[in-house]
Design an enzyme around this catalytic site. Structure first.
Site, PDB file in Angstrom:
ATOM      1  N   TYR A   1      -3.096  -0.436   9.868  1.00  0.00           N
ATOM      2  CA  TYR A   1      -2.994  -0.808   8.456  1.00  0.00           C
ATOM      3  C   TYR A   1      -1.572  -0.560   7.935  1.00  0.00           C
ATOM      4  CZ  TYR A   1      -4.339  -1.002   3.484  1.00  0.00           C
ATOM      5  OH  TYR A   1      -4.446  -1.321   2.155  1.00  0.00           O
TER       6      TYR A   1
ATOM      7  N   SER B   1       0.851  -1.201   0.000  1.00  0.00           N
ATOM      8  CA  SER B   1       0.000   0.000   0.000  1.00  0.00           C
ATOM      9  C   SER B   1       0.879   1.240   0.000  1.00  0.00           C
ATOM     10  CB  SER B   1      -0.887   0.028   1.249  1.00  0.00           C
ATOM     11  OG  SER B   1      -1.523   1.295   1.362  1.00  0.00           O
TER      12      SER B   1
HETATM   13  P1  NDP Z   1     -11.687  -5.321  -1.910  1.00  0.00           P
HETATM   14  O1  NDP Z   1     -12.213  -5.154  -0.526  1.00  0.00           O
HETATM   15  O2  NDP Z   1     -12.369  -4.628  -3.031  1.00  0.00           O
HETATM   16  O3  NDP Z   1     -11.534  -6.874  -2.261  1.00  0.00           O
HETATM   17  C1  NDP Z   1     -10.924  -7.684  -1.314  1.00  0.00           C
HETATM   18  C2  NDP Z   1     -10.759  -9.076  -1.871  1.00  0.00           C
HETATM   19  O4  NDP Z   1     -10.035  -9.846  -0.900  1.00  0.00           O
HETATM   20  C3  NDP Z   1     -12.075  -9.781  -2.091  1.00  0.00           C
HETATM   21  O5  NDP Z   1     -11.915 -10.681  -3.147  1.00  0.00           O
HETATM   22  C4  NDP Z   1     -12.268 -10.501  -0.752  1.00  0.00           C
HETATM   23  O6  NDP Z   1     -13.050 -11.680  -0.866  1.00  0.00           O
HETATM   24  C5  NDP Z   1     -10.845 -10.888  -0.435  1.00  0.00           C
HETATM   25  N1  NDP Z   1     -10.597 -11.050   0.989  1.00  0.00           N
HETATM   26  C6  NDP Z   1     -10.913 -10.213   1.995  1.00  0.00           C
HETATM   27  N2  NDP Z   1     -10.509 -10.719   3.171  1.00  0.00           N
HETATM   28  C7  NDP Z   1      -9.929 -11.908   2.888  1.00  0.00           C
HETATM   29  C8  NDP Z   1      -9.336 -12.923   3.675  1.00  0.00           C
HETATM   30  N3  NDP Z   1      -9.265 -12.827   5.016  1.00  0.00           N
HETATM   31  N4  NDP Z   1      -8.839 -14.024   3.057  1.00  0.00           N
HETATM   32  C9  NDP Z   1      -8.926 -14.157   1.711  1.00  0.00           C
HETATM   33  N5  NDP Z   1      -9.487 -13.238   0.909  1.00  0.00           N
HETATM   34  C10 NDP Z   1      -9.986 -12.131   1.496  1.00  0.00           C
HETATM   35  O7  NDP Z   1     -10.159  -4.826  -1.791  1.00  0.00           O
HETATM   36  P2  NDP Z   1      -9.158  -4.189  -2.852  1.00  0.00           P
HETATM   37  O8  NDP Z   1      -9.252  -4.862  -4.153  1.00  0.00           O
HETATM   38  O9  NDP Z   1      -9.310  -2.716  -2.774  1.00  0.00           O
HETATM   39  O10 NDP Z   1      -7.770  -4.509  -2.134  1.00  0.00           O
HETATM   40  C11 NDP Z   1      -6.913  -5.572  -2.540  1.00  0.00           C
HETATM   41  C12 NDP Z   1      -5.563  -5.361  -1.880  1.00  0.00           C
HETATM   42  O11 NDP Z   1      -5.053  -4.076  -2.244  1.00  0.00           O
HETATM   43  C13 NDP Z   1      -5.593  -5.371  -0.350  1.00  0.00           C
HETATM   44  O12 NDP Z   1      -4.439  -6.023   0.135  1.00  0.00           O
HETATM   45  C14 NDP Z   1      -5.583  -3.907   0.004  1.00  0.00           C
HETATM   46  O13 NDP Z   1      -5.057  -3.684   1.295  1.00  0.00           O
HETATM   47  C15 NDP Z   1      -4.690  -3.362  -1.091  1.00  0.00           C
HETATM   48  N6  NDP Z   1      -4.808  -1.933  -1.342  1.00  0.00           N
HETATM   49  C16 NDP Z   1      -5.990  -1.381  -1.787  1.00  0.00           C
HETATM   50  C17 NDP Z   1      -6.073  -0.020  -2.025  1.00  0.00           C
HETATM   51  C18 NDP Z   1      -7.316   0.646  -2.504  1.00  0.00           C
HETATM   52  O14 NDP Z   1      -7.344   1.900  -2.522  1.00  0.00           O
HETATM   53  N7  NDP Z   1      -8.340  -0.075  -2.922  1.00  0.00           N
HETATM   54  C19 NDP Z   1      -4.904   0.869  -1.776  1.00  0.00           C
HETATM   55  C20 NDP Z   1      -3.730   0.194  -1.334  1.00  0.00           C
HETATM   56  C21 NDP Z   1      -3.700  -1.156  -1.124  1.00  0.00           C
HETATM   57  P3  NDP Z   1     -14.675 -11.710  -0.657  1.00  0.00           P
HETATM   58  O15 NDP Z   1     -15.271 -11.284  -1.974  1.00  0.00           O
HETATM   59  O16 NDP Z   1     -14.951 -13.137  -0.330  1.00  0.00           O
HETATM   60  O17 NDP Z   1     -14.982 -10.773   0.453  1.00  0.00           O
END
Ligand code: NDP
Length: 237
Positions: free
Chosen positions: A148, A134
């Site tokens: 975070y 991030s």
């Molecule tokens: P979303 O919340 O849109 O999607 C999260 C995804 O991860 C979903 O597919 C969800 O599955 C899955 N997930 C959540 N918790 C778990 C878990 N405990 N085990 C396995 N899978 C899990 O998130 P983003 O796409 O925005 O984020 C993806 C990554 O990018 C993360 O690591 C986030 O910290 C990072 N990030 C995001 C930013 C942003 O601005 N969006 C900025 C910087 C970093 P389900 O559909 O089953 O809930």
């Protein structure tokens, strides 16, 4: 053959589809989004690649490791691990409970460590471990990010150490730091969106596909390891 953790939505879903477009068979994990995961499976299959989705909570040690084993079994091996699954708990320091600390560190750090360890045991030369960090691991622009940012900064150390540990086997490890990306976690029309967009040089949120294109590049390049990549519209500039 690639595993994308948290591949049912957002950055993970876009990455799964992008890697398939580059020619990979793809496994993905989810927790609650079974139907969303099946949509991604169908999108990958429509590109002529194989796809499987398994429920695996990265915060559960056995499931984090098991997801790698199941993916390798289903696809017949593993070349690329994308550590994407992550959770964000933001808030004032005094509001964060022990349960918050344990959950965020379990999903964002321990699960990534265990999945990387399990993947490294199965990868051969040319293996790629790509972790989603991030922009908050590099620069914390305001209060509320202690937990975070702690979790995401830990992944920088993990990535550099993995690069040293696995370089002799021709396996690379890199980390990508997204800035504000329009997903369910951080919608571009959310209450804090305007301030985040203003902090970027480009003045806008990025898309999941823009992050996926960086991941795809790292999946296919060979002389880059232990490196950090900002894909943040200039948030860290
Ligand atoms: P979303 O919340 O849109 O999607 C999260 C995804 O991860 C979903 O597919 C969800 O599955 C899955 N997930 C959540 N918790 C778990 C878990 N405990 N085990 C396995 N899978 C899990 O998130 P983003 O796409 O925005 O984020 C993806 C990554 O990018 C993360 O690591 C986030 O910290 C990072 N990030 C995001 C930013 C942003 O601005 N969006 C900025 C910087 C970093 P389900 O559909 O089953 O809930």
């Amino acid at each position: 053959m690639a595993l994308v953790t948290g591949g049912s939505r957002g950055i993970g879903a876009a990455t799964a589809v992008r890697l398939a477009r580059e020619g990979a068979d793809v496994a993905l994990t989810y927790v609650n989004g079974k139907e969303a995961a099946q949509d991604v499976v169908r999108a990958v299959e429509a590109l002529g690649r194989r796809a499987v989705a398994h429920r695996a909570d990265g915060g559960d040690a056995a499931e984090a490791t098991g997801a790698v084993e199941r993916a390798a079994e289903a696809l017949g091996g593993l070349d690329v691990l994308v550590n994407n699954a992550g959770v964000g708990v933001l808030g004032p320091l005094e509001s964060l409970s022990l349960a918050d600390v344990d959950r965020v560190l379990a999903v964002n750090v321990r699960g990534v460590f265990l999945a990387s360890q399990a993947a490294a045991a199965r990868m051969t030369e040319g293996g790629r471990i790509i972790t989603i960090g991030s922009c908050m691991a590099q620069r914390v622009p305001g209060p509320g990010g202690t937990l975070y940012a702690t979790s995401k900064a830990a992944l920088i150390g993990l990535t550099k150490a993995l690069a040293r540990e696995l370089g002799g086997r021709g396996i690379t490890a890199n980390i990508v730091h997204p800035g504000p990306i329009d997903t369910d976690m951080n919608p571009a029309d959310g209450p804090y969106a305007a301030g985040q967009a203003a902090m970027t040089a480009l003045g806008r949120f990025g898309t999941a596909e823009e992050v996926a294109s960086m991941v795809a590049h790292l999946a296919t390049t060979s002389y880059v390891t232990g490196a950090e990549f900002s894909i943040d519209g200039g948030h860290a500039a």
